[in-house]
Scaffold this motif. Structure first.
Motif, PDB file in Angstrom:
ATOM      1  N   ILE A  85       0.807  -1.225   0.000  1.00 52.53           N
ATOM      2  CA  ILE A  85       0.000   0.000   0.000  1.00 52.53           C
ATOM      3  C   ILE A  85       0.840   1.276   0.000  1.00 52.53           C
ATOM      4  O   ILE A  85       0.312   2.366   0.218  1.00 52.53           O
TER       5      ILE A  85
ATOM      6  N   PHE B 180       0.021  12.319  -0.524  1.00 50.07           N
ATOM      7  CA  PHE B 180       0.306  13.154   0.644  1.00 50.07           C
ATOM      8  C   PHE B 180       0.420  14.643   0.297  1.00 50.07           C
ATOM      9  O   PHE B 180       0.187  15.495   1.146  1.00 50.07           O
TER      10      PHE B 180
ATOM     11  N   MET C 148      -5.396  -9.100   8.495  1.00 50.28           N
ATOM     12  CA  MET C 148      -4.541  -7.902   8.433  1.00 50.28           C
ATOM     13  C   MET C 148      -3.112  -8.252   8.861  1.00 50.28           C
ATOM     14  O   MET C 148      -2.141  -7.756   8.285  1.00 50.28           O
TER      15      MET C 148
ATOM     16  N   GLY D 266       0.287  -7.827   6.756  1.00 49.72           N
ATOM     17  CA  GLY D 266       1.437  -7.104   7.318  1.00 49.72           C
ATOM     18  C   GLY D 266       2.695  -7.945   7.301  1.00 49.72           C
ATOM     19  O   GLY D 266       3.779  -7.480   6.905  1.00 49.72           O
TER      20      GLY D 266
ATOM     21  N   LEU E 240       1.616  -3.963   4.041  1.00 49.49           N
ATOM     22  CA  LEU E 240       0.983  -2.859   4.772  1.00 49.49           C
ATOM     23  C   LEU E 240       1.979  -1.769   5.201  1.00 49.49           C
ATOM     24  O   LEU E 240       1.779  -1.123   6.221  1.00 49.49           O
ATOM     25  N   GLU E 241       3.004  -1.563   4.428  1.00 49.64           N
ATOM     26  CA  GLU E 241       3.937  -0.475   4.741  1.00 49.64           C
ATOM     27  C   GLU E 241       3.438   0.803   4.087  1.00 49.64           C
ATOM     28  O   GLU E 241       3.769   1.112   2.944  1.00 49.64           O
ATOM     29  N   ALA E 242       2.644   1.554   4.864  1.00 51.03           N
ATOM     30  CA  ALA E 242       2.000   2.747   4.299  1.00 51.03           C
ATOM     31  C   ALA E 242       2.949   3.927   4.218  1.00 51.03           C
ATOM     32  O   ALA E 242       2.855   4.737   3.299  1.00 51.03           O
ATOM     33  N   VAL E 243       3.839   4.061   5.183  1.00 54.42           N
ATOM     34  CA  VAL E 243       4.723   5.228   5.225  1.00 54.42           C
ATOM     35  C   VAL E 243       6.174   4.769   5.273  1.00 54.42           C
ATOM     36  O   VAL E 243       6.532   3.931   6.091  1.00 54.42           O
TER      37      VAL E 243
ATOM     38  N   PHE F  52       9.956   6.359   5.538  1.00 53.80           N
ATOM     39  CA  PHE F  52      10.734   7.577   5.808  1.00 53.80           C
ATOM     40  C   PHE F  52      12.128   7.523   5.178  1.00 53.80           C
ATOM     41  O   PHE F  52      12.960   8.390   5.440  1.00 53.80           O
TER      42      PHE F  52
ATOM     43  N   ILE G 120      -7.396  11.097   0.915  1.00 58.47           N
ATOM     44  CA  ILE G 120      -6.455  10.093   1.447  1.00 58.47           C
ATOM     45  C   ILE G 120      -7.208   8.914   2.090  1.00 58.47           C
ATOM     46  O   ILE G 120      -6.898   7.755   1.799  1.00 58.47           O
ATOM     47  N   PRO G 121      -8.228   9.169   2.937  1.00 62.98           N
ATOM     48  CA  PRO G 121      -8.973   8.019   3.477  1.00 62.98           C
ATOM     49  C   PRO G 121      -9.602   7.148   2.383  1.00 62.98           C
ATOM     50  O   PRO G 121      -9.606   5.926   2.486  1.00 62.98           O
TER      51      PRO G 121
ATOM     52  N   PHE H 252      -6.914   5.138   0.786  1.00 67.93           N
ATOM     53  CA  PHE H 252      -6.471   4.133   1.760  1.00 67.93           C
ATOM     54  C   PHE H 252      -7.431   2.939   1.754  1.00 67.93           C
ATOM     55  O   PHE H 252      -7.009   1.771   1.756  1.00 67.93           O
TER      56      PHE H 252
ATOM     57  N   ILE I 225      -6.232  -0.806   0.834  1.00 62.62           N
ATOM     58  CA  ILE I 225      -6.424  -1.867   1.838  1.00 62.62           C
ATOM     59  C   ILE I 225      -7.243  -3.012   1.230  1.00 62.62           C
ATOM     60  O   ILE I 225      -6.987  -4.195   1.480  1.00 62.62           O
TER      61      ILE I 225
END
Lengths: 66, 568
Positions: free
Chosen positions: B71, B78, B204, B208, B213-216, B218, B274-275, B278, B282
């Motif tokens: 995801i 963003f 879920m 993961g 499920l690595e949404a963000v 950095f 964004i929701p 998402f 998902i």
């Protein structure tokens, strides 16, 4: 972020002679008509705050599941 | 599809189009035809903005992308809320104050006619072609899976959208988009709920554990495709150029009785985009878990392409791959269930071992999928080996009950019609206001003639889109080339508007030639990246670079240009 910097206030147009720079909207601002908000600046800060919260929640989601 | 599915599909698709045509059949006022009804409320504007942006590709490909790569794509959105705040605070008030029909009209008022024509021409070129792809891309997938004629699917979709867009203009587009979004929300939520009922507890956690499920992210590594930094910066510029300068979006929010309506419509999108995305990714990640637990999961989801080879001269090889995949699939299913059971117990060590075995089994299964693609390419170098677009549609056609299948196919058509209608409406408006009126200034005051021409231009672009989509089936590589052209042009248009808004000393001549120079910079970056992949940068980075180049060149050129040539 929510408003352009002050030095752009009232940027004049070279040809048309009307304000068509970023200050144009501010001078003619109207109340948002949203319960709990008196200015658009408040609405923008609210939306920005929700965005930050969404990113934090997604980061937390990644930490929990990944 | 069953009779009930056909009833739901045709009822929603043709019903909404007919309703929009009938309700707006008397639209003959230029302002209403081009900007929409003055009584349009912020909710309709907000849904219209959302419907124009999200095409069928959003609902078909995004779940498939999450199935394949997780995801992380969500980070691309963003920059969107930040861009919408800027559009709301800066762009929209100026468009409203000047009463323009198109964003490029503003460039004419601020700079000169050649800059206005440059902006309008770039828009017409890229969006005109894009409108063909908007029809072609879903039609190729739906016709392949459903066994329909590709050409008939393209022509039928195109004609339906032309009828109501030409008849009612912007007001028909907004009205139908509201109902089409209702169908889309209802269909997607229904599919999601049915999928949940088919999954075991802990789905879920499985997604993961398998890295979906690595949404963000950095990471500062520039080679990673989706990170929070590329999403924030690249996404901000991309969204700013799309929502602030692309007529397909500008036209959606400049209408309404007051400035407030457009602003709230934009803020609605800033809050909910964004929701919504998402939710879609998902869905894709959970589809991945679902298909890990199915013994009949296909090794390749584009069954038409796969079966062509199974029935061909190398059929034995393809059947052998299928048999090995089925074996590994059964192993993966067993390992997943073993891990879920181990998690119920108190032995953390056993759970860790079970998890490692589950991930290894899934990786082996992935290996077979890669082998299947390689075999397809070996058998036919022109074979379409990307099957992620077919994951969700396979789930729809094989797992959903009668009636719901029709509803989900209606979702795909509703999204195609809604984004297509926004495009045609904007193309017709820009052609009328920025081109026809420019070359026929004396006719500008004849309102009836303006509306008539806007209708003809809208029909012309509709016919162009259909023709392009029909031709595209013979030249798929052309689509990729044209998508690239679009990503080269977009940042430069944003640069024009940034200079217009914030650099009051820069005139038309300076910004015009600077825009051409910035186009050269982006084109160079692109071609160098193609020739030397080690220097390739993600396309999202073209947006800040192209915009910055236009701004810097404008300042430099204005400084050296004689005052009398500045064009202001």
């Amino acid at each position: 972020m929510t408003q352009p910097p002050d030095e752009f206030e009232g940027v004049p147009d070279g040809r048309a002679g009307v304000g068509i720079g970023p200050g144009a909207g501010r001078r003619n601002d109207e109340p948002p008509g949203v319960p709990g908000f008196h200015t658009w600046r408040g609405v923008y800060w609210f939306v920005f705050g929700c965005f930050v919260l969404m990113v934090l929640l997604l980061a937390l989601f990644t930490r929990v599941y990944a | 599809m069953s009779a009930l599915d056909w009833f739901v599909l045709l009822g929603t698709m043709v019903g909404i189009a007919a309703y929009g045509t009938w309700r707006t059949r008397h639209t003959d006022n230029l302002n209403t035809y081009l900007k929409g009804s003055r009584t349009t409320k912020w909710g309709t504007i907000g849904l219209s903005i959302m419907a124009t942006q999200a095409s069928t590709i959003t609902y078909l490909s995004l779940p498939g992308q999450a199935y394949e790569s997780g995801i992380a794509f969500i980070q691309n959105y963003f920059g969107l809320p930040l861009a919408l705040i800027i559009v709301c605070a800066v762009f929209l008030p100026i468009y409203r104050k000047l009463g323009v029909y198109t964003a490029y009209e503003y460039l004419g008022k601020r700079f000169d006619q050649k800059t206005r024509l440059l902006g309008a021409a770039i828009f017409l070129l890229q969006r005109g072609v894009q409108s063909g792809i908007t029809i072609y891309a879903p039609a190729i997938i739906l016709s392949t899976v459903m066994g329909w004629s590709l050409n008939l699917t393209i022509i039928f979709t195109g004609i339906v959208v032309i009828i109501y867009t030409v008849t009612g203009g912007s007001v028909a587009v907004s009205l139908t988009q509201k109902w089409q979004m209702g169908v889309i929300f209802a269909g997607m939520v229904t599919a999601f709920v049915i999928l949940l009922t088919k999954l075991p507890a802990g789905a879920m956690e499985v997604a993961g554990a398998m890295g979906k499920l690595e949404a963000v992210d950095f990471s500062l590594d520039p080679s990673r495709r989706y990170t929070i930094w590329s999403g924030l910066l690249g996404g901000l510029f991309l969204s700013l150029s799309y929502f602030g300068t692309d007529q397909t979006q500008v036209q959606r929010y400049i209408g309404g009785e007051q400035l407030r309506e457009g602003r709230l419509g934009l803020m609605f999108n800033a809050l909910f985009k964004i929701p919504m995305q998402f939710f879609i990714v998902i869905l894709g990640a959970l589809l991945f878990v679902f298909y890990q637990l199915q013994p009949q999961t296909p090794v390749f989801f584009n069954r038409a392409e796969w079966n062509r080879h199974v029935d061909g001269p190398q059929g034995e090889k393809f059947r052998e791959i299928e048999a090995r995949h089925a074996q590994l699939q059964a192993q993966t299913e067993g390992k997943i269930r073993a891990w879920l059971d181990a998690r119920e117990g108190q032995d953390a060590g056993a759970a860790a071992v079970a998890r490692a075995e589950m991930v290894a089994a899934q990786e082996a299964s992935n290996g077979i999928r890669r082998e299947a693609r390689a075999a397809l390419l070996e058998a036919d170098p022109r074979a379409k080996v990307k099957d992620s677009d077919y994951v969700f549609i396979t789930f729809i056609t094989t797992q959903l009950p009668a009636g719901v299948v029709g509803l989900l196919i209606a979702v795909m058509f509703a999204s195609a019609l809604s984004s297509k209608a926004g495009e045609l409406n904007a193309l017709g408006t820009t052609s009328t206001i920025d081109l026809w009126r420019h070359f026929r200034p004396l006719a500008a005051h004849d309102e009836a003639r303006n509306v008539r021409n806007a209708k003809w231009f809208t029909a012309f672009w509709g016919a162009f889109a259909i023709s392009f989509a029909l031709f595209a089936s013979f030249a798929e590589n052309l689509i990729e080339a044209l998508n690239i052209i679009a990503s080269i042009f977009y940042p430069v248009v944003l640069g024009l508007f940034v200079v217009a808004f914030f650099l009051r000393r820069v005139g038309g001549t300076a910004v015009f030639y600077s825009a051409l120079g910035a186009l050269g910079v982006i084109a160079t970056l692109f071609f160098v990246g193609r020739a030397h992949p080690e220097y390739n940068i993600g396309y999202l980075w073209y947006n800040p670079i192209g915009c910055a180049a236009c701004v810097v060149f404008s300042l430099a050129l204005q400084a050296v240009l004689p005052a009398k040539k500045e064009g202001r």
